[in-house]
Motif scaffolding. Structure first.
Motif, PDB file in Angstrom:
ATOM      1  N   UNK A 158       4.419  -4.217  10.813  1.00 58.34           N
ATOM      2  CA  UNK A 158       3.088  -4.692  10.406  1.00 58.34           C
ATOM      3  C   UNK A 158       2.962  -4.479   8.909  1.00 58.34           C
ATOM      4  N   UNK A 159       2.027  -5.192   8.281  1.00 60.87           N
ATOM      5  CA  UNK A 159       1.767  -4.951   6.858  1.00 60.87           C
ATOM      6  C   UNK A 159       0.928  -3.690   6.762  1.00 60.87           C
ATOM      7  N   UNK A 160       1.412  -2.729   6.004  1.00 60.08           N
ATOM      8  CA  UNK A 160       0.693  -1.464   5.829  1.00 60.08           C
ATOM      9  C   UNK A 160      -0.135  -1.494   4.551  1.00 60.08           C
ATOM     10  N   UNK A 161       0.412  -2.092   3.481  1.00 53.43           N
ATOM     11  CA  UNK A 161      -0.301  -2.099   2.203  1.00 53.43           C
ATOM     12  C   UNK A 161       0.134  -3.298   1.366  1.00 53.43           C
ATOM     13  N   UNK A 162      -0.816  -3.822   0.605  1.00 52.50           N
ATOM     14  CA  UNK A 162      -0.559  -4.924  -0.328  1.00 52.50           C
ATOM     15  C   UNK A 162      -1.043  -4.501  -1.700  1.00 52.50           C
ATOM     16  N   UNK A 163      -0.305  -4.858  -2.724  1.00 52.16           N
ATOM     17  CA  UNK A 163      -0.749  -4.602  -4.092  1.00 52.16           C
ATOM     18  C   UNK A 163      -0.884  -5.934  -4.800  1.00 52.16           C
ATOM     19  N   UNK A 164      -2.058  -6.148  -5.431  1.00 49.89           N
ATOM     20  CA  UNK A 164      -2.333  -7.383  -6.159  1.00 49.89           C
ATOM     21  C   UNK A 164      -2.443  -7.096  -7.642  1.00 49.89           C
ATOM     22  N   UNK A 165      -2.108  -8.089  -8.464  1.00 50.99           N
ATOM     23  CA  UNK A 165      -2.279  -7.978  -9.910  1.00 50.99           C
ATOM     24  C   UNK A 165      -3.782  -7.965 -10.199  1.00 50.99           C
TER      25      UNK A 165
END
Length: 190
Positions: A72-79
């Protein structure tokens, strides 16, 4: 829960310099945690677009080189300026190990308070739940037929079979708020 097919290419170089070079090639650096070892890999922006920019939740059938796993996706980082995806963290899931995941909330029914002139307000779009991945539903349906004018529904009042809700018990999920018209009608009635 829906499944999403994703292929990644393993990478050997890690760190800021390597991640910057990967992003220049229109790829996104990613990491898979939770297994016997941490795996660093890359995915294409097009491959993850339908996985990231959706309100739905997915189990990802992840193929990295010759390794196949569920995650599963645990974390996303965006600019912070361009909103481009900088990094994705995946968590490997197992049949017997519970995971914590945010599940979308869907309100079912027609609240009594809305019939009386109030306005329905959804305060929490997602609830954080803990369970084995096979027990987590695509969405949490909450019946609001009995919700009166000026009343709220809190997390503590909700119960779903096989799920442990991790949010604060006094957090408001939805409310029927008084409108000016409803206040005026109540004042005229007195």
């Amino acid at each position: 829960m829906k499944t999403f097919q994703l292929e990644g290419t393993p990478r050997t170089e890690i760190g800021k310099k390597a991640a910057k070079a990967i992003r220049k090639e229109e790829m996104i650096p990613a990491v898979l945690y939770g297994g016997e070892s941490t795996i660093h890999f890359n995915v294409t922006k097009d491959a993850v677009r339908k996985l990231i920019y959706t309100p739905e939740i997915f189990i990802v059938d992840l193929t990295i080189g010759d390794k196949k796993t569920k995650a599963i996706i645990k974390d996303l980082q965006f600019h912070p300026v361009t909103d481009a995806v900088l990094h994705i963290d995946f968590l490997e899931v197992f049949d017997n190990k519970p995971i914590v995941m945010e599940v979308p909330v869907v309100l079912d029914g027609f609240a009594e308070g809305v019939k009386a002139g109030g306005k329905l307000s959804l305060e929490m779009r997602k609830l954080k739940v803990k369970a084995v991945y096979s027990a987590i539903p695509e969405k949490l349906n909450i019946n609001i037929d009995k919700l009166g004018l000026g009343k709220t529904m809190q997390v503590g009042a909700l119960h779903f079979e096989g799920l442990e809700i991790m949010n604060a018990k006094n957090a408001v999920v939805c409310a029927v708020k008084l409108t000016r018209a409803a206040r005026g009608a109540a004042a005229k009635g007195n």
